[in-house]
Scaffold this motif. Structure first.
Motif, mmCIF file in Angstrom:
data_model
loop_
_atom_site.group_PDB
_atom_site.id
_atom_site.type_symbol
_atom_site.label_atom_id
_atom_site.label_comp_id
_atom_site.label_asym_id
_atom_site.label_seq_id
_atom_site.Cartn_x
_atom_site.Cartn_y
_atom_site.Cartn_z
ATOM 1 N N VAL A 25 0.853 -1.194 0.000
ATOM 2 C CA VAL A 25 0.000 0.000 0.000
ATOM 3 C C VAL A 25 0.890 1.247 0.000
ATOM 4 C CG1 VAL A 25 -1.725 1.281 1.334
ATOM 5 C CG2 VAL A 25 -1.852 -1.226 1.190
ATOM 6 N N THR A 26 0.527 2.207 -0.844
ATOM 7 C CA THR A 26 1.305 3.456 -0.904
ATOM 8 C C THR A 26 0.692 4.494 0.032
ATOM 9 O OG1 THR A 26 -0.018 4.486 -2.645
ATOM 10 C CG2 THR A 26 1.754 3.012 -3.360
ATOM 11 N N ALA A 27 1.477 5.507 0.350
ATOM 12 C CA ALA A 27 1.003 6.555 1.259
ATOM 13 C C ALA A 27 -0.241 7.233 0.718
ATOM 14 C CB ALA A 27 2.109 7.580 1.471
ATOM 15 N N GLY A 28 -0.352 7.311 -0.599
ATOM 16 C CA GLY A 28 -1.491 7.997 -1.206
ATOM 17 C C GLY A 28 -2.718 7.121 -1.384
ATOM 18 N N GLY A 29 -2.650 5.853 -0.980
ATOM 19 C CA GLY A 29 -3.819 4.986 -1.094
ATOM 20 C C GLY A 29 -3.854 4.187 -2.384
ATOM 21 N N GLY A 30 -2.720 3.921 -2.974
ATOM 22 C CA GLY A 30 -2.633 2.995 -4.105
ATOM 23 C C GLY A 30 -1.968 1.701 -3.656
ATOM 24 N N VAL A 31 -1.714 0.825 -4.613
ATOM 25 C CA VAL A 31 -0.963 -0.397 -4.321
ATOM 26 C C VAL A 31 0.148 -0.503 -5.354
ATOM 27 C CG1 VAL A 31 -1.032 -2.928 -4.221
ATOM 28 C CG2 VAL A 31 -2.934 -1.591 -3.297
ATOM 29 N N ALA A 32 1.391 -0.640 -4.896
ATOM 30 C CA ALA A 32 2.540 -0.739 -5.802
ATOM 31 C C ALA A 32 3.112 -2.151 -5.738
ATOM 32 C CB ALA A 32 3.614 0.277 -5.406
ATOM 33 N N GLU A 33 3.614 -2.599 -6.891
ATOM 34 C CA GLU A 33 4.180 -3.939 -6.996
ATOM 35 C C GLU A 33 5.703 -3.804 -6.980
ATOM 36 O OE1 GLU A 33 2.393 -5.895 -10.326
ATOM 37 O OE2 GLU A 33 3.830 -7.531 -10.240
ATOM 38 N N CYS A 34 6.351 -4.398 -5.987
ATOM 39 C CA CYS A 34 7.802 -4.224 -5.833
ATOM 40 C C CYS A 34 8.478 -5.582 -5.801
ATOM 41 C CB CYS A 34 8.103 -3.488 -4.535
ATOM 42 S SG CYS A 34 7.280 -1.898 -4.461
ATOM 43 N N GLY A 35 9.714 -5.653 -6.306
ATOM 44 C CA GLY A 35 10.424 -6.924 -6.361
ATOM 45 C C GLY A 35 11.261 -7.196 -5.125
ATOM 46 N N LEU A 36 11.562 -6.144 -4.389
ATOM 47 C CA LEU A 36 12.425 -6.254 -3.207
ATOM 48 C C LEU A 36 11.935 -5.177 -2.253
ATOM 49 C CD1 LEU A 36 15.062 -7.871 -2.596
ATOM 50 C CD2 LEU A 36 16.342 -6.002 -3.609
ATOM 51 N N CYS A 37 11.789 -5.512 -0.968
ATOM 52 C CA CYS A 37 11.282 -4.456 -0.080
ATOM 53 C C CYS A 37 12.034 -4.458 1.241
ATOM 54 C CB CYS A 37 9.778 -4.585 0.135
ATOM 55 S SG CYS A 37 9.297 -5.956 1.189
ATOM 56 N N GLN A 38 11.807 -3.395 2.013
ATOM 57 C CA GLN A 38 12.432 -3.287 3.328
ATOM 58 C C GLN A 38 11.708 -4.233 4.290
ATOM 59 O OE1 GLN A 38 13.229 0.744 4.665
ATOM 60 N NE2 GLN A 38 13.883 1.375 2.615
ATOM 61 N N ARG A 39 12.435 -4.669 5.306
ATOM 62 C CA ARG A 39 11.845 -5.588 6.284
ATOM 63 C C ARG A 39 10.622 -4.963 6.946
ATOM 64 N NH1 ARG A 39 14.701 -10.092 7.099
ATOM 65 N NH2 ARG A 39 16.825 -10.165 6.272
ATOM 66 N N SER A 40 10.639 -3.641 7.078
ATOM 67 C CA SER A 40 9.522 -2.939 7.721
ATOM 68 C C SER A 40 8.269 -2.930 6.860
ATOM 69 C CB SER A 40 9.937 -1.496 8.003
ATOM 70 O OG SER A 40 10.271 -0.861 6.773
ATOM 71 N N GLN A 41 8.379 -3.384 5.608
ATOM 72 C CA GLN A 41 7.228 -3.373 4.703
ATOM 73 C C GLN A 41 6.657 -4.780 4.474
ATOM 74 O OE1 GLN A 41 9.652 -1.604 1.688
ATOM 75 N NE2 GLN A 41 9.093 0.503 2.203
ATOM 76 N N VAL A 42 7.393 -5.817 4.922
ATOM 77 C CA VAL A 42 7.044 -7.201 4.566
ATOM 78 C C VAL A 42 5.648 -7.603 5.042
ATOM 79 C CG1 VAL A 42 7.629 -9.609 5.063
ATOM 80 C CG2 VAL A 42 9.420 -8.012 4.397
ATOM 81 N N ALA A 43 5.299 -7.287 6.291
ATOM 82 C CA ALA A 43 4.024 -7.754 6.842
ATOM 83 C C ALA A 43 2.832 -7.112 6.132
ATOM 84 C CB ALA A 43 3.961 -7.481 8.345
ATOM 85 N N GLY A 44 3.097 -6.042 5.376
ATOM 86 C CA GLY A 44 2.020 -5.376 4.645
ATOM 87 C C GLY A 44 1.848 -5.892 3.230
ATOM 88 N N ASP A 45 2.580 -6.950 2.859
ATOM 89 C CA ASP A 45 2.458 -7.522 1.508
ATOM 90 C C ASP A 45 1.072 -8.172 1.377
ATOM 91 O OD1 ASP A 45 2.601 -8.956 -0.828
ATOM 92 O OD2 ASP A 45 4.385 -10.112 -0.269
ATOM 93 N N LEU A 46 0.238 -7.592 0.534
ATOM 94 C CA LEU A 46 -1.151 -8.056 0.444
ATOM 95 C C LEU A 46 -1.255 -9.460 -0.127
ATOM 96 C CD1 LEU A 46 -2.915 -4.779 -0.758
ATOM 97 C CD2 LEU A 46 -2.489 -5.609 1.570
ATOM 98 N N ALA A 47 -0.223 -9.907 -0.830
ATOM 99 C CA ALA A 47 -0.253 -11.259 -1.377
ATOM 100 C C ALA A 47 0.000 -12.308 -0.301
ATOM 101 C CB ALA A 47 0.775 -11.401 -2.492
ATOM 102 N N LEU A 48 0.592 -11.884 0.809
ATOM 103 C CA LEU A 48 0.938 -12.844 1.869
ATOM 104 C C LEU A 48 0.106 -12.655 3.136
ATOM 105 C CD1 LEU A 48 4.829 -13.230 1.885
ATOM 106 C CD2 LEU A 48 3.097 -14.661 0.799
ATOM 107 N N ALA A 49 -0.411 -11.422 3.358
ATOM 108 C CA ALA A 49 -1.116 -11.145 4.619
ATOM 109 C C ALA A 49 -2.365 -12.028 4.725
ATOM 110 C CB ALA A 49 -1.502 -9.669 4.674
ATOM 111 N N ARG A 50 -2.573 -12.548 5.912
ATOM 112 C CA ARG A 50 -3.769 -13.359 6.180
ATOM 113 C C ARG A 50 -4.510 -12.710 7.343
ATOM 114 N NH1 ARG A 50 -2.618 -14.733 2.112
ATOM 115 N NH2 ARG A 50 -1.678 -16.627 1.303
ATOM 116 N N GLY A 51 -5.841 -12.693 7.289
ATOM 117 C CA GLY A 51 -6.622 -12.081 8.365
ATOM 118 C C GLY A 51 -6.784 -10.593 8.129
#
Ligand SMILES: Cc1cc2nc3c(=O)[nH]c(=O)nc-3n(C[C@H](O)[C@H](O)[C@H](O)COP(=O)(O)OP(=O)(O)OC[C@H]3O[C@@H](n4cnc5c(N)ncnc54)[C@H](O)[C@@H]3O)c2cc1C
Length: 418
Positions: free
Chosen positions: A109-135
């Motif tokens: 999720v981007t600050a402006g309310g979009g969703v961006a597709e990234c190939g590599l991310c910071q550890r602080s962003q991992v839990a927000g990966d919508l493809a992996l988040a459950r619940g």
């Protein structure tokens, strides 16, 4: 190395790994420090938001396709054969900051309310990966602060439901409501959360407003500037759920964090770091000038960025700033169009989302990352280029900016050391 953004840093680290002595000079931060903080590699551009995450092209396959479709893109010129190796090298260079490269897109999720597709991310962003988040994903803003609104983040998650994103809700934690706190800039919020006890107090405030069943808390991108202070982990422990940051707008704390981590890694790798300007006027016949001092260099990598970094200038015509090398771009699918003499209005289009030739302007390079001169031949056998100073793609908008900086930096650094 001329330039201390992602491209110059990766080039320097790759050259060091190959055994070279490396000096890196930078006159200030550039596009890397402004970036949202996650590495855009190659989004599956053709996929509508309803296509399930599991059916999207993986970054490497998307990069191969992009290279085939866009012959002027650095992926096409350099080839993507070593892209995975380069991304893995970057992730291993910054293990405290970046999650490992797994050739899997992260949907963030981007600050402006979009969703961006990234190939590599910071550890602080991992839990927000919508493809992996459950619940339930709970987007949590700070009630007292004017800068962040969690509602568009929850709506962005909901907008990806057909692709497989989990349900979402939003809430506001009682944070930063003091008289001086409501207008703190992102880096000031990040520093405030680094103070002893602050991350734990913020985690408790988040916990107090989490909706029932929340499995992840999505927070503003201000979770500390120094990963070693462990704001993310301390806040998550107190919140009782995994925590993630959204991607950032400018000014970007994850971008500043990335820039600081690169600098720390360069110093640890034995790269000589100099603050100041490089002048190449007489090189290679004469030594180059680094912050006013003469220095010898067997090879030079230009990683001086584009308009933000200062690698390109317009003095009547667009030129590369240090050697006056010709600047080209892609117009209407045709690559190699010389832009130098064209009037500025002809280089932009009124439709915001249309390709913008000006924003894709830059050096042209050969497959060995050597910039081409007026004749179309390499300007010098020991001169290389990397990152945004190379043209042929809209680095700040096409979702490949930091990925291309990593690939071209890696190749240029290895070539310069060879
Ligand atoms: C606002 C913004 C947001 C972005 N967000 C993202 C994102 O979320 N994900 C993504 O993948 N990409 C993003 N991009 C694109 C990405 O940030 C850039 O493509 C990438 O950072 C370019 O890296 P670079 O190392 O080539 O250049 P830069 O990071 O711009 O570095 C250039 C360096 O060269 C130095 N320099 C220039 N001239 C000289 C000189 N004469 N002497 C010494 N030093 C010199 C500068 O001081 C600077 O250190 C974004 C770009 C912008 C502008």
């Amino acid at each position: 190395m001329v330039g201390g953004g992602m491209a110059g840093a990766i080039a320097a680290l790759a050259a060091r790994e190959a055994g070279a002595s490396v000096l890196l000079a930078r006159r200030g931060p550039g596009g890397t420090a402004l970036s949202g903080g996650a590495v855009g590699v190659a989004p599956d551009a053709g996929a509508p938001s309803t296509v399930p995450f599991a059916l999207r092209l993986r970054p490497m396959e998307a990069a191969r396709r992009l290279a085939a479709l866009r012959p002027a893109h650095p992926y096409a010129i350099a080839g993507v054969g070593r892209l995975a190796e380069a991304l893995d090298f970057a992730a291993r260079a910054l293990p405290g900051l970046l999650a490992p490269f797994e050739d899997r897109s992260r949907f963030l999720v981007t600050a402006g309310g979009g969703v961006a597709e990234c190939g590599l991310c910071q550890r602080s962003q991992v839990a927000g990966d919508l493809a992996l988040a459950r619940g339930l994903v709970a987007a949590v803003g700070f009630r007292g602060h004017l800068g962040f609104d969690a509602r568009p983040w929850a709506a962005a998650v909901a907008g990806m439901a057909a692709a497989g994103a989990p349900p979402s809700a939003w809430a506001e934690a009682e944070l930063f409501g003091g008289p001086e706190e409501g207008t703190l800039a992102p880096h000031e919020l990040a520093r405030a959360l680094e103070r002893p006890g602050a991350a734990e107090a913020a985690g408790a405030a988040v916990r107090a407003v989490l909706p029932a069943g929340a499995a992840v808390a999505l927070l503003p991108p201000v979770l500390g500037l120094d990963p070693a202070v462990r704001v993310l982990e301390r806040l998550a422990a107190a919140a009782g759920v995994p925590v993630a940051e959204t991607l950032a707008d400018v000014p970007s704390v994850p971008g500043l964090r990335l820039q600081a981590a690169l600098e720390a890694r360069l110093a640890a790798a034995g790269v000589e770091l100099v603050s100041g300007k490089v002048e190449l006027g007489g090189w290679p016949r004469r030594p180059l000038l680094v912050a006013g001092q003469e220095r010898e260099a067997r090879a030079v990598v230009l990683a001086s960025g584009r308009f933000v970094g200062g690698g390109l200038v317009r003095h009547g015509e667009l030129r590369e700033a240090l050697l006056g090398l010709p600047v080209e771009a892609t117009v209407g699918g045709e690559s190699g169009t010389r832009l130098a003499g064209r009037p500025a209005p002809s280089l932009t289009r009124p439709e915001r989302r249309a390709p913008q030739p000006l924003l894709a302007a830059g050096l042209r390079v050969d497959a060995a990352m050597r910039p081409l001169g007026e004749s179309g031949q390499p300007a010098h056998p020991r001169l290389f280029a990397a990152g945004a100073v190379i043209g042929g793609y809209e680095n700040a908008a096409d979702g490949t900016g930091l990925g291309a900086a990593i690939l071209t930096g890696y190749l240029a650094g290895k070539a310069a050391a060879g």
